[in-house]
Design a protein around this motif. Structure first.
Motif, short mmCIF file in Angstrom:
data_model
loop_
_atom_site.label_atom_id
_atom_site.label_comp_id
_atom_site.label_asym_id
_atom_site.label_seq_id
_atom_site.Cartn_x
_atom_site.Cartn_y
_atom_site.Cartn_z
N LEU A 1 -32.84 -17.49 -17.19
CA LEU A 1 -33.78 -17.50 -16.07
C LEU A 1 -33.90 -18.89 -15.46
O LEU A 1 -33.90 -19.05 -14.23
CB LEU A 1 -35.16 -17.01 -16.52
CG LEU A 1 -35.32 -15.53 -16.75
CD1 LEU A 1 -36.69 -15.22 -17.35
CD2 LEU A 1 -35.13 -14.77 -15.46
N LEU A 2 -33.98 -19.90 -16.31
CA LEU A 2 -34.06 -21.28 -15.82
C LEU A 2 -32.80 -21.66 -15.07
O LEU A 2 -32.85 -22.23 -13.97
CB LEU A 2 -34.31 -22.24 -16.98
CG LEU A 2 -34.56 -23.68 -16.61
CD1 LEU A 2 -35.80 -23.82 -15.74
CD2 LEU A 2 -34.72 -24.52 -17.87
N LEU A 3 -31.66 -21.31 -15.60
CA LEU A 3 -30.39 -21.64 -14.96
C LEU A 3 -30.23 -20.91 -13.63
O LEU A 3 -29.84 -21.51 -12.62
CB LEU A 3 -29.23 -21.30 -15.89
CG LEU A 3 -27.83 -21.61 -15.36
CD1 LEU A 3 -27.66 -23.12 -15.21
CD2 LEU A 3 -26.77 -21.04 -16.26
N LEU A 4 -30.55 -19.62 -13.60
CA LEU A 4 -30.40 -18.84 -12.37
C LEU A 4 -31.37 -19.29 -11.29
O LEU A 4 -31.07 -19.19 -10.10
CB LEU A 4 -30.56 -17.35 -12.65
CG LEU A 4 -29.41 -16.70 -13.40
CD1 LEU A 4 -29.71 -15.23 -13.67
CD2 LEU A 4 -28.10 -16.86 -12.64
N SER A 5 -32.54 -19.76 -11.68
CA SER A 5 -33.48 -20.25 -10.66
C SER A 5 -33.04 -21.61 -10.12
O SER A 5 -33.26 -21.92 -8.95
CB SER A 5 -34.90 -20.33 -11.22
OG SER A 5 -35.01 -21.36 -12.17
N ALA A 6 -32.40 -22.43 -10.96
CA ALA A 6 -31.97 -23.77 -10.54
C ALA A 6 -30.65 -23.76 -9.79
O ALA A 6 -30.39 -24.68 -9.00
CB ALA A 6 -31.87 -24.68 -11.76
N LEU A 7 -29.83 -22.75 -9.98
CA LEU A 7 -28.51 -22.72 -9.36
C LEU A 7 -28.57 -22.78 -7.82
O LEU A 7 -27.84 -23.59 -7.22
CB LEU A 7 -27.74 -21.49 -9.83
CG LEU A 7 -26.27 -21.47 -9.50
CD1 LEU A 7 -25.55 -22.64 -10.14
CD2 LEU A 7 -25.66 -20.16 -9.98
N PRO A 8 -29.40 -22.00 -7.14
CA PRO A 8 -29.47 -22.13 -5.67
C PRO A 8 -29.92 -23.51 -5.23
O PRO A 8 -29.44 -24.04 -4.23
CB PRO A 8 -30.48 -21.06 -5.24
CG PRO A 8 -30.55 -20.11 -6.36
CD PRO A 8 -30.22 -20.88 -7.60
N TYR A 9 -30.84 -24.12 -5.97
CA TYR A 9 -31.29 -25.47 -5.63
C TYR A 9 -30.13 -26.46 -5.74
O TYR A 9 -29.91 -27.27 -4.84
CB TYR A 9 -32.45 -25.91 -6.53
CG TYR A 9 -32.85 -27.34 -6.28
CD1 TYR A 9 -33.66 -27.67 -5.21
CD2 TYR A 9 -32.39 -28.36 -7.10
CE1 TYR A 9 -34.00 -28.99 -4.95
CE2 TYR A 9 -32.73 -29.68 -6.86
CZ TYR A 9 -33.54 -29.99 -5.79
OH TYR A 9 -33.87 -31.29 -5.52
N VAL A 10 -29.42 -26.39 -6.83
CA VAL A 10 -28.31 -27.32 -7.04
C VAL A 10 -27.23 -27.11 -5.97
O VAL A 10 -26.75 -28.08 -5.37
CB VAL A 10 -27.71 -27.15 -8.46
CG1 VAL A 10 -26.42 -27.92 -8.60
CG2 VAL A 10 -28.72 -27.59 -9.50
N LEU A 11 -26.88 -25.85 -5.70
CA LEU A 11 -25.81 -25.58 -4.74
C LEU A 11 -26.21 -25.86 -3.30
O LEU A 11 -25.45 -26.49 -2.56
CB LEU A 11 -25.37 -24.12 -4.86
CG LEU A 11 -24.58 -23.75 -6.10
CD1 LEU A 11 -24.29 -22.26 -6.10
CD2 LEU A 11 -23.29 -24.54 -6.18
N PHE A 12 -27.38 -25.39 -2.89
CA PHE A 12 -27.72 -25.39 -1.47
C PHE A 12 -28.64 -26.52 -1.04
O PHE A 12 -28.94 -26.65 0.14
CB PHE A 12 -28.29 -24.04 -1.07
CG PHE A 12 -27.36 -22.90 -1.41
CD1 PHE A 12 -26.04 -22.93 -1.03
CD2 PHE A 12 -27.82 -21.83 -2.15
CE1 PHE A 12 -25.18 -21.90 -1.36
CE2 PHE A 12 -26.96 -20.79 -2.48
CZ PHE A 12 -25.64 -20.82 -2.09
N VAL A 13 -29.07 -27.35 -2.00
CA VAL A 13 -29.86 -28.53 -1.64
C VAL A 13 -29.13 -29.79 -2.10
O VAL A 13 -28.77 -30.63 -1.28
CB VAL A 13 -31.29 -28.47 -2.23
CG1 VAL A 13 -32.06 -29.73 -1.90
CG2 VAL A 13 -32.04 -27.25 -1.70
#
Length: 138
Positions: free
Chosen positions: A16-28
């Motif tokens: 859950l932590l990884l999946l929530s952080a993935l869009p932030y890492v990729l798109f920000v």
């Protein structure tokens, strides 16, 4: 054995932590570097001199707006998921230790999730993260 006191619970919280952080890492974060904004002072980027709607990923045909929206929504989702996982993992560690459980792998897994949550929260409170959020909210 309840789910959170098993290895599956650790994997669930970490996922859950990884999946929530993935869009932030990729798109920000990645967008910041892909658009060569690291050449400019971060204060200038946060002040809105570089509009994210004119940059990648927003410029990707058909899905760019959705990708940008996902990145912006992750600005709120990651700290919430991190705080929730932190509370759940800390409670699980205390509960397992108090019950004298021999599941030390699970305890260590929950401690790793706690460390990841504290690190994530510290990053989101940092000036760099705040300025990247200001850039995205422009």
């Amino acid at each position: 054995m309840p789910l959170l006191h098993a290895a599956r619970g650790v994997r669930l919280l970490a996922t859950l932590l990884l999946l929530s952080a993935l869009p932030y890492v990729l798109f920000v974060v990645v967008a910041y570097f892909v658009n060569d904004l690291d050449r400019f002072p971060l204060e200038e980027v946060a002040a809105g001199y570089h509009d994210p709607k004119d940059m990648w990923p927003t410029t990707v045909p058909h899905i760019g707006g959705w990708l940008h929206t996902l990145g912006v929504l992750s600005l709120a989702a990651v700290p919430l998921v991190s705080a929730g996982a932190l509370v759940i993992s800390a409670w699980s560690v205390v509960s397992l230790v108090r019950s004298r459980s021999r599941a030390w792998g699970v305890v260590l897994g929950h401690l790793a999730v706690v460390v990841a949550c504290v690190t994530t929260t510290a990053y989101f409170l940092s000036p760099v993260s705040q300025q990247l959020a200001g850039w995205q909210m422009d």
